[in-house]
Scaffold this motif. Structure first.
Motif, short mmCIF file in Angstrom:
data_model
loop_
_atom_site.label_atom_id
_atom_site.label_comp_id
_atom_site.label_asym_id
_atom_site.label_seq_id
_atom_site.Cartn_x
_atom_site.Cartn_y
_atom_site.Cartn_z
N SER A 56 0.84 -1.23 0.18
CA SER A 56 0.08 0.02 0.00
C SER A 56 0.78 1.14 0.08
O SER A 56 1.83 1.30 1.17
CB SER A 56 -0.88 0.06 1.19
N ASP A 57 0.60 2.15 -0.71
CA ASP A 57 1.27 3.52 -0.86
C ASP A 57 0.54 4.75 -0.22
O ASP A 57 0.84 5.87 -0.33
CB ASP A 57 1.60 3.86 -2.51
N ASP A 58 -0.75 4.22 0.22
CA ASP A 58 -1.42 5.26 0.90
C ASP A 58 -2.13 5.00 2.13
O ASP A 58 -3.14 4.99 2.43
CB ASP A 58 -2.81 5.63 -0.01
N ALA A 59 -1.17 4.40 2.95
CA ALA A 59 -1.46 3.95 4.53
C ALA A 59 -2.50 3.06 4.60
O ALA A 59 -3.14 2.95 5.85
CB ALA A 59 -1.63 5.11 5.32
N GLY A 60 -2.73 2.12 3.81
CA GLY A 60 -3.61 1.08 4.11
C GLY A 60 -5.07 1.22 3.32
O GLY A 60 -5.83 0.15 3.67
N ARG A 61 -5.03 2.21 2.42
CA ARG A 61 -6.49 2.48 1.91
C ARG A 61 -6.48 1.64 0.56
O ARG A 61 -7.81 1.16 0.14
CB ARG A 61 -6.58 3.91 1.67
N HIS A 62 -5.39 1.38 -0.19
CA HIS A 62 -5.51 0.54 -1.13
C HIS A 62 -4.33 -0.50 -1.28
O HIS A 62 -3.42 -0.01 -0.71
CB HIS A 62 -5.48 1.46 -2.72
N TRP A 63 -4.31 -1.41 -1.95
CA TRP A 63 -3.60 -2.49 -1.90
C TRP A 63 -3.12 -3.04 -3.20
O TRP A 63 -4.17 -3.32 -4.17
CB TRP A 63 -3.63 -3.66 -0.93
N THR A 64 -1.92 -3.14 -3.62
CA THR A 64 -1.72 -4.33 -4.79
C THR A 64 -1.04 -5.79 -4.22
O THR A 64 -0.76 -5.47 -2.84
CB THR A 64 -0.63 -3.82 -5.65
N ARG A 65 -0.95 -6.60 -4.63
CA ARG A 65 -0.53 -7.78 -4.19
C ARG A 65 0.37 -8.87 -5.21
O ARG A 65 0.33 -8.83 -6.44
CB ARG A 65 -1.54 -8.79 -3.63
N ARG A 66 1.32 -9.59 -4.49
CA ARG A 66 1.98 -10.44 -5.47
C ARG A 66 2.05 -11.92 -4.51
O ARG A 66 2.23 -11.86 -3.24
CB ARG A 66 3.38 -10.19 -5.27
N TRP A 67 1.70 -12.98 -5.18
CA TRP A 67 1.67 -14.30 -4.45
C TRP A 67 2.84 -14.75 -4.49
O TRP A 67 3.85 -14.94 -5.39
CB TRP A 67 0.78 -15.27 -5.34
N LEU A 68 3.53 -15.26 -3.06
CA LEU A 68 4.71 -15.74 -2.89
C LEU A 68 4.97 -17.50 -2.94
O LEU A 68 5.79 -17.87 -3.37
CB LEU A 68 5.42 -15.17 -1.55
N TRP A 69 3.53 -18.01 -2.32
CA TRP A 69 3.79 -19.56 -2.03
C TRP A 69 2.09 -20.06 -2.18
O TRP A 69 1.42 -19.26 -1.30
CB TRP A 69 4.15 -19.79 -0.86
N ARG A 70 1.92 -20.88 -3.04
CA ARG A 70 0.71 -21.48 -3.10
C ARG A 70 0.41 -22.59 -2.05
O ARG A 70 -0.58 -22.94 -1.89
CB ARG A 70 0.43 -21.86 -4.58
N GLY A 71 1.38 -23.10 -1.57
CA GLY A 71 1.07 -24.27 -0.51
C GLY A 71 0.87 -23.71 0.93
O GLY A 71 0.41 -22.76 0.98
N TYR A 72 0.81 -24.74 1.74
CA TYR A 72 0.75 -24.41 3.20
C TYR A 72 1.49 -23.23 3.63
O TYR A 72 2.86 -23.18 3.19
CB TYR A 72 1.01 -25.68 3.86
N SER A 73 1.20 -22.26 4.36
CA SER A 73 1.62 -21.16 4.94
C SER A 73 1.33 -21.01 6.43
O SER A 73 -0.10 -20.41 6.44
CB SER A 73 1.69 -19.96 4.07
N GLY A 74 2.01 -21.09 7.35
CA GLY A 74 1.53 -21.09 8.86
C GLY A 74 1.79 -19.70 9.15
O GLY A 74 1.56 -18.59 8.62
N TYR A 75 2.60 -19.53 10.24
CA TYR A 75 2.88 -18.11 10.76
C TYR A 75 3.83 -17.58 9.94
O TYR A 75 4.70 -18.23 9.31
CB TYR A 75 3.34 -18.34 12.14
N VAL A 76 3.90 -16.08 9.81
CA VAL A 76 4.83 -15.50 8.93
C VAL A 76 5.45 -14.36 9.44
O VAL A 76 4.93 -13.80 10.49
CB VAL A 76 4.01 -15.08 7.58
N ALA A 77 6.68 -13.91 9.29
CA ALA A 77 7.40 -12.75 9.59
C ALA A 77 7.92 -12.04 8.40
O ALA A 77 8.37 -12.64 7.60
CB ALA A 77 8.26 -13.20 10.84
#
Length: 396
Positions: free
Chosen positions: A282-303
């Motif tokens: 987000s370039d406007d403090a969370g009002r709009h978002w673009t996205r990219r997928w990183l991993w299609r399989g199982y994904s638990g906790y993330v940092a």
């Protein structure tokens, strides 16, 4: 490239047994000097009790780590002045907080990292850490997310903010001295467990950062595929194309939408689909978002963490590669995401979720922008819109 680590639990050990094996409830740390391409051998962090829930922060050459004692409910603080080579003895800091938060389920540190912001104090900075409680979970009530603060490099602490109906929360810095908070949630009364439900998102632009957090209904919700959700992680980086006060907000969502349009299904024995790790921008403090997928399989906790020398960010997450002896997440994966491969700012952003009474207006920039926006907003409000979001688009 993805780099995988070792199993968190020994093969063949399944719940409930593994939840009560003290030897496997200790913390192990690795460090990396090359943006995660290689890492040190694992080193045990010296804890004198079995602990869970850890959060750390780096400030003025010191690493501060908080961990919750699983049985006694004490909140321990450890410090390292040599980049985690050696650690101080655990110090119980529970006494800085109200008695009801000193139980094993009270004030459990959220996973990931805390935040350091400049402040006109003797130390020159304020540390903000996040935690949550499960005190009301057994009785059907709401969990709460807490932000707690120190203005003396961890010498003393106090509660800064509390948000009910939220847990496992984390903070990121916004431009202009603002703060952004994102939290998990639980299903709400009267709602189907099928969801989706918006995450709890809050901002703080007060003169006392951390103490003025309020849920911000104007932010575009990131949705969970079910009521329980799964932990995500927020981070901001300085903008490379704007003024120095602006920052780009990133959010790594462990249970994102499927890039192929399929409906995620829960893992066996799990209440959450926990798949499709997605990195939002987000370039406007969370009002709009673009996205990219990183991993299609199982994904638990993330940092997430910034890479050195403004090379992008690193994403660390739990994965399951299908081992027969693996229960849920059994390995860790790390991916460095360079500036070139981060989600890019585009006009095709994910807008806010809209109800029947919420309207979005697109107004071209240029002469008369403010007047036109006000006039269009008045027309929309007169036509049945109770909430109007105005988007400014250049050259349109």
């Amino acid at each position: 490239r993805n780099y995988t680590g070792d199993h968190c639990y020994p093969h063949g050990l399944h719940p409930p047994e593994r939840e009560h094996i003290a030897d496997f409830q200790m913390f192990v740390m690795r460090t990396s000097d090359d943006s995660g391409a290689t890492s040190s051998a694992p080193r045990m962090i010296p804890m004198n009790q079995v602990c869970w829930n850890m959060q750390l922060v780096y400030v003025k050459g010191r690493v501060i780590l908080h961990a919750k004692a699983k049985e006694s409910g004490q909140l321990f603080q450890l410090t390292s002045d040599d980049l985690a080579e050696t650690w101080s003895a655990p110090r119980d800091i529970s006494g800085f907080f109200p008695p009801h938060l000193r139980s094993p389920d009270g004030l459990r540190p959220s996973f990931g990292t805390g935040l350091v912001i400049p402040r006109p104090t003797s130390s020159g900075s304020r540390i903000l850490m996040t935690a949550y409680d499960h005190e009301k979970q057994a009785t059907g009530g709401a969990d709460s997310c807490y932000v707690y603060a120190s203005d003396d490099v961890g010498g003393t602490w106090k509660i800064a903010s509390k948000l009910e109906g939220a847990f496992e929360c984390n903070l990121a810095q916004l431009g202009g001295g603002g703060l952004y908070l994102n939290a998990r949630h639980r299903s709400k009364p009267g709602h189907s467990a099928a969801g989706p439900f918006p995450r709890v998102q809050a901002t703080d632009f007060s003169d006392d950062p951390g103490f003025g957090l309020r849920v911000n209904s104007s932010l575009a919700p990131l949705y969970d595929p079910n009521s329980g959700g799964v932990l995500g992680a927020a981070l901001s980086l300085p903008s490379t194309t704007a003024t120095t006060s602006e920052r780009v907000l990133y959010f790594a969502e462990a249970a994102g939408p499927d890039p192929l349009g399929a409906v995620p299904q829960p893992e066996p024995g799990s209440v959450s689909p926990r798949a499709n790790l997605t990195l939002h921008r987000s370039d406007d403090a969370g009002r709009h978002w673009t996205r990219r997928w990183l991993w299609r399989g199982y994904s638990g906790y993330v940092a997430v963490s910034p890479l050195p020398r403004q090379q992008g960010l690193g994403v660390l997450w739990e994965i399951n590669t299908g081992d027969d002896d693996c229960e849920d997440a059994c390995e860790l994966a790390f991916a460095p995401i360079s500036d070139e491969t981060l989600p890019q700012k585009t006009d095709d952003s994910e807008g806010p979720s809209r109800s029947a009474a919420q309207c979005t207006l697109t107004v071209p920039t240029g002469a008369g922008t403010l007047e036109r926006a006000q006039a269009d907003a008045r027309k929309a409000l007169g036509s049945g819109c109770s909430d109007v979001l105005i988007q400014l688009r250049a050259g349109r």
